[in-house]
Motif scaffolding. Structure first.
Motif, PDB file in Angstrom:
ATOM      1  N   LEU A   1       0.825  -1.342  -0.201  1.00  0.00           N
ATOM      2  CA  LEU A   1      -0.183  -0.134   0.036  1.00  0.00           C
ATOM      3  C   LEU A   1       1.003   1.293  -0.008  1.00  0.00           C
ATOM      4  O   LEU A   1       1.735   1.509   1.086  1.00  0.00           O
ATOM      5  CB  LEU A   1      -1.049   0.243   1.336  1.00  0.00           C
ATOM      6  CG  LEU A   1      -2.128  -0.899   1.092  1.00  0.00           C
ATOM      7  CD1 LEU A   1      -2.885  -0.808   2.625  1.00  0.00           C
ATOM      8  CD2 LEU A   1      -3.361  -0.125   0.113  1.00  0.00           C
TER       9      LEU A   1
ATOM     10  N   ASN B   1      -4.290   6.828  -3.745  1.00  0.00           N
ATOM     11  CA  ASN B   1      -3.559   5.554  -2.917  1.00  0.00           C
ATOM     12  C   ASN B   1      -3.344   4.760  -3.990  1.00  0.00           C
ATOM     13  O   ASN B   1      -3.908   4.594  -5.075  1.00  0.00           O
ATOM     14  CB  ASN B   1      -4.654   4.894  -2.069  1.00  0.00           C
ATOM     15  CG  ASN B   1      -4.607   5.794  -0.858  1.00  0.00           C
ATOM     16  OD1 ASN B   1      -3.760   5.935   0.218  1.00  0.00           O
ATOM     17  ND2 ASN B   1      -5.775   6.662  -0.784  1.00  0.00           N
TER      18      ASN B   1
ATOM     19  N   LEU C   1      -2.443   4.628   4.553  1.00  0.00           N
ATOM     20  CA  LEU C   1      -3.329   5.202   3.363  1.00  0.00           C
ATOM     21  C   LEU C   1      -3.092   6.723   3.418  1.00  0.00           C
ATOM     22  O   LEU C   1      -2.866   7.277   4.654  1.00  0.00           O
ATOM     23  CB  LEU C   1      -5.065   4.842   4.049  1.00  0.00           C
ATOM     24  CG  LEU C   1      -5.487   3.490   3.718  1.00  0.00           C
ATOM     25  CD1 LEU C   1      -6.623   3.198   4.090  1.00  0.00           C
ATOM     26  CD2 LEU C   1      -5.474   3.147   2.098  1.00  0.00           C
TER      27      LEU C   1
ATOM     28  N   ARG D   1      -5.344   9.735   3.362  1.00  0.00           N
ATOM     29  CA  ARG D   1      -6.786   9.921   3.394  1.00  0.00           C
ATOM     30  C   ARG D   1      -7.449  11.099   2.430  1.00  0.00           C
ATOM     31  O   ARG D   1      -8.626  10.928   2.316  1.00  0.00           O
ATOM     32  CB  ARG D   1      -7.043  10.064   4.939  1.00  0.00           C
ATOM     33  CG  ARG D   1      -6.827   8.889   5.564  1.00  0.00           C
ATOM     34  CD  ARG D   1      -7.547   8.723   7.026  1.00  0.00           C
ATOM     35  NE  ARG D   1      -7.414   7.474   7.485  1.00  0.00           N
ATOM     36  CZ  ARG D   1      -8.222   6.499   7.457  1.00  0.00           C
ATOM     37  NH1 ARG D   1      -9.505   6.570   6.768  1.00  0.00           N
ATOM     38  NH2 ARG D   1      -7.769   5.207   8.118  1.00  0.00           N
TER      39      ARG D   1
END
Length: 176
Positions: A84, A113, A107, A109
């Motif tokens: 990720l 991503n 992540l 936000r």
């Protein structure tokens, strides 16, 4: 937790190959050229397998304010690695079981991503039947509050039904 479909808009390629757009589930091996000399032989339909890379870019959108986000992979064959935003977050060697990746620390936000999944089915011989390769089952994004019940987090077990059945039949108005 809310379960969100995460199967559209992926890209897949064989290692050192060209990307193609794909929706999941997607068996990458079935698109390979058969090789009568591969060590897998007839058990896998003469498909040699390989290393495949799946990639998806996404924004959290309406889920950006959720405190907990994870990804559920129902099946990746095999030796799966999940990244990720450039961080390796999971290795799952077995290709026939699902697994969940906790995504929160990795992540972005408020922006884009990238999730990248590699599936390495290049070892030969690898199986006794056609296994396919890659993300061959659905992927789900789970979103919710910080405190939540994990997917598959509740189990119900019947210890005994014998006494209950006898009691319930004896109370039947007709005595059945």
């Amino acid at each position: 937790m809310k379960k969100v479909d995460f199967n559209r808009g992926w890209y897949v390629r064989r290692e050192h190959g060209t990307e193609v757009r794909a929706d999941l589930p997607y068996d990458a091996m079935i698109h390979e050229k058969r090789d009568p000399d591969c060590l897998n032989g007839k058990t896998t339909g003469y498909f040699p397998g390989g290393k495949y890379i799946y990639r998806k870019e996404f924004e959290l959108g309406e889920y950006a304010d959720r405190e907990s986000i994870s990804f559920e992979f129902e099946g990746v064959y095999q030796n799966a690695e999940v990244y990720l935003n450039g961080h390796k977050v999971c290795f799952h060697p077995y290709g026939y079981t699902g697994f969940i990746v906790e995504a929160d620390p990795y992540l972005n936000r408020s922006g884009m991503n990238e999730i990248l999944v590699t599936a390495d089915n290049s070892g030969e011989p690898s199986t006794r039947w056609y296994s396919g390769s890659g993300i061959y089952r659905p992927v789900w994004m789970h979103v919710g509050a910080a405190e939540h019940i994990c997917p598959d987090g509740i189990r119900v077990k019947t210890i005994s039904a014998g006494n209950i059945l006898r009691q319930s039949t004896s109370r039947h108005p007709r005595g059945i």
